[in-house]
Design a protein around this motif. Sequence first.
Motif, PDB file in Angstrom:
ATOM      1  N   PHE A 167       0.855  -1.179   0.000  1.00 31.36           N
ATOM      2  CA  PHE A 167       0.000   0.000   0.000  1.00 31.36           C
ATOM      3  C   PHE A 167       0.894   1.233   0.000  1.00 31.36           C
ATOM      4  N   ARG A 168       0.543   2.207  -0.817  1.00 32.52           N
ATOM      5  CA  ARG A 168       1.338   3.428  -0.889  1.00 32.52           C
ATOM      6  C   ARG A 168       0.505   4.593  -0.367  1.00 32.52           C
ATOM      7  N   VAL A 169       0.514   4.718   0.944  1.00 29.49           N
ATOM      8  CA  VAL A 169      -0.200   5.809   1.617  1.00 29.49           C
ATOM      9  C   VAL A 169       0.719   6.400   2.679  1.00 29.49           C
ATOM     10  N   PRO A 170       0.647   7.714   2.918  1.00 28.35           N
ATOM     11  CA  PRO A 170       1.561   8.350   3.864  1.00 28.35           C
ATOM     12  C   PRO A 170       1.202   8.156   5.327  1.00 28.35           C
ATOM     13  N   ASP A 171      -0.062   7.839   5.619  1.00 29.78           N
ATOM     14  CA  ASP A 171      -0.514   7.778   7.007  1.00 29.78           C
ATOM     15  C   ASP A 171      -1.413   6.556   7.190  1.00 29.78           C
ATOM     16  N   SER A 172      -0.965   5.608   7.980  1.00 26.60           N
ATOM     17  CA  SER A 172      -1.717   4.360   8.157  1.00 26.60           C
ATOM     18  C   SER A 172      -3.040   4.593   8.875  1.00 26.60           C
ATOM     19  N   LEU A 173      -3.049   5.486   9.875  1.00 29.59           N
ATOM     20  CA  LEU A 173      -4.285   5.746  10.616  1.00 29.59           C
ATOM     21  C   LEU A 173      -5.317   6.414   9.715  1.00 29.59           C
ATOM     22  N   LEU A 174      -4.880   7.378   8.922  1.00 30.03           N
ATOM     23  CA  LEU A 174      -5.799   8.058   8.009  1.00 30.03           C
ATOM     24  C   LEU A 174      -6.343   7.077   6.968  1.00 30.03           C
ATOM     25  N   ALA A 175      -5.489   6.184   6.488  1.00 30.66           N
ATOM     26  CA  ALA A 175      -5.928   5.175   5.509  1.00 30.66           C
ATOM     27  C   ALA A 175      -6.976   4.261   6.130  1.00 30.66           C
ATOM     28  N   CYS A 176      -6.754   3.877   7.379  1.00 31.29           N
ATOM     29  CA  CYS A 176      -7.713   3.007   8.067  1.00 31.29           C
ATOM     30  C   CYS A 176      -9.051   3.721   8.252  1.00 31.29           C
ATOM     31  N   LEU A 177      -9.006   4.986   8.642  1.00 32.83           N
ATOM     32  CA  LEU A 177     -10.241   5.759   8.812  1.00 32.83           C
ATOM     33  C   LEU A 177     -10.983   5.904   7.488  1.00 32.83           C
ATOM     34  N   PHE A 178     -10.222   6.065   6.412  1.00 33.37           N
ATOM     35  CA  PHE A 178     -10.837   6.165   5.080  1.00 33.37           C
ATOM     36  C   PHE A 178     -11.592   4.882   4.739  1.00 33.37           C
ATOM     37  N   VAL A 179     -10.949   3.738   4.931  1.00 33.94           N
ATOM     38  CA  VAL A 179     -11.571   2.458   4.582  1.00 33.94           C
ATOM     39  C   VAL A 179     -12.807   2.201   5.442  1.00 33.94           C
ATOM     40  N   LEU A 180     -12.673   2.397   6.748  1.00 32.35           N
ATOM     41  CA  LEU A 180     -13.791   2.119   7.647  1.00 32.35           C
ATOM     42  C   LEU A 180     -14.949   3.085   7.424  1.00 32.35           C
ATOM     43  N   SER A 181     -14.631   4.348   7.163  1.00 36.01           N
ATOM     44  CA  SER A 181     -15.694   5.328   6.904  1.00 36.01           C
ATOM     45  C   SER A 181     -16.452   4.973   5.633  1.00 36.01           C
ATOM     46  N   ALA A 182     -15.715   4.541   4.611  1.00 34.57           N
ATOM     47  CA  ALA A 182     -16.370   4.132   3.371  1.00 34.57           C
ATOM     48  C   ALA A 182     -17.289   2.940   3.609  1.00 34.57           C
ATOM     49  N   LEU A 183     -16.831   1.973   4.395  1.00 28.42           N
ATOM     50  CA  LEU A 183     -17.638   0.788   4.661  1.00 28.42           C
ATOM     51  C   LEU A 183     -18.884   1.107   5.480  1.00 28.42           C
ATOM     52  N   GLN A 184     -18.796   2.091   6.355  1.00 34.61           N
ATOM     53  CA  GLN A 184     -19.932   2.412   7.212  1.00 34.61           C
ATOM     54  C   GLN A 184     -21.146   2.892   6.430  1.00 34.61           C
ATOM     55  N   TRP A 185     -20.925   3.418   5.243  1.00 34.05           N
ATOM     56  CA  TRP A 185     -22.043   3.940   4.465  1.00 34.05           C
ATOM     57  C   TRP A 185     -22.610   2.927   3.481  1.00 34.05           C
ATOM     58  N   THR A 186     -22.001   1.765   3.403  1.00 32.92           N
ATOM     59  CA  THR A 186     -22.465   0.795   2.397  1.00 32.92           C
ATOM     60  C   THR A 186     -23.885   0.304   2.664  1.00 32.92           C
ATOM     61  N   HIS A 187     -24.333   0.349   3.921  1.00 28.76           N
ATOM     62  CA  HIS A 187     -25.688  -0.119   4.202  1.00 28.76           C
ATOM     63  C   HIS A 187     -26.747   0.768   3.538  1.00 28.76           C
TER      64      HIS A 187
END
Length: 215
Positions: free
Chosen positions: A146-166
Amino acid sequence: MVVLVGVKMHNKEELWPIVAKLFGDNGYQGTAMRDIARALEMSEAHVTGLLGTRDEMLWHIVARVAGLFLTQARTVPRTISPAEQLHLLIYRHLEVVSQDREHVRVFLRDWIFLNEAHRQEIQAMRETYDAYFYRVIVAGIKEKAFRVPDSLLACLFVLSALQWTHQWFNASDVLTFTRLADQYSALVLNALGSDHIVPLDGAIDYLYQKEEQPD
């Protein structure tokens, strides 16, 4: 023996989707016990005796969903690559959403209305669940998958995206579900700068062949 006149007897498992839809449509705070009793065609007293108070109903729904998410995450083996693990985590998450959309909606929105002890318990379960994604993303960054500068921000991005899938994720059959889940995973992996190619048909079968018992 006490006979409840005018009350329809049901299997409890048949009633929970109705309660979850009421909470989902109107919000926990906007759903009174009389609304639940009317929807179930029971007296309020019988509803309470069968399913508990409104607070207990909310706890049942929220705890069930939290447990499902954690159970799914635990099935993802650590023997496959970080990109494959993330793909499978996303897939497992979407399985819960697809099968229990109304319950998931209540879980995400109304868990804050639980009493303090239950709220803390769910918060701990949510943090445990989030940690599965964070660990995989950190591992992927270390391996340059994975090529991202911030692991925590990347995790928040993924989880936030998943939260809206419902709100939109709707699969009418297994094939549609697999395609949607694979395409969604491919989009997320691409956003993280991954070169991993998700085969858009049968990808999960491919991962199953490589699975071993998780740690």
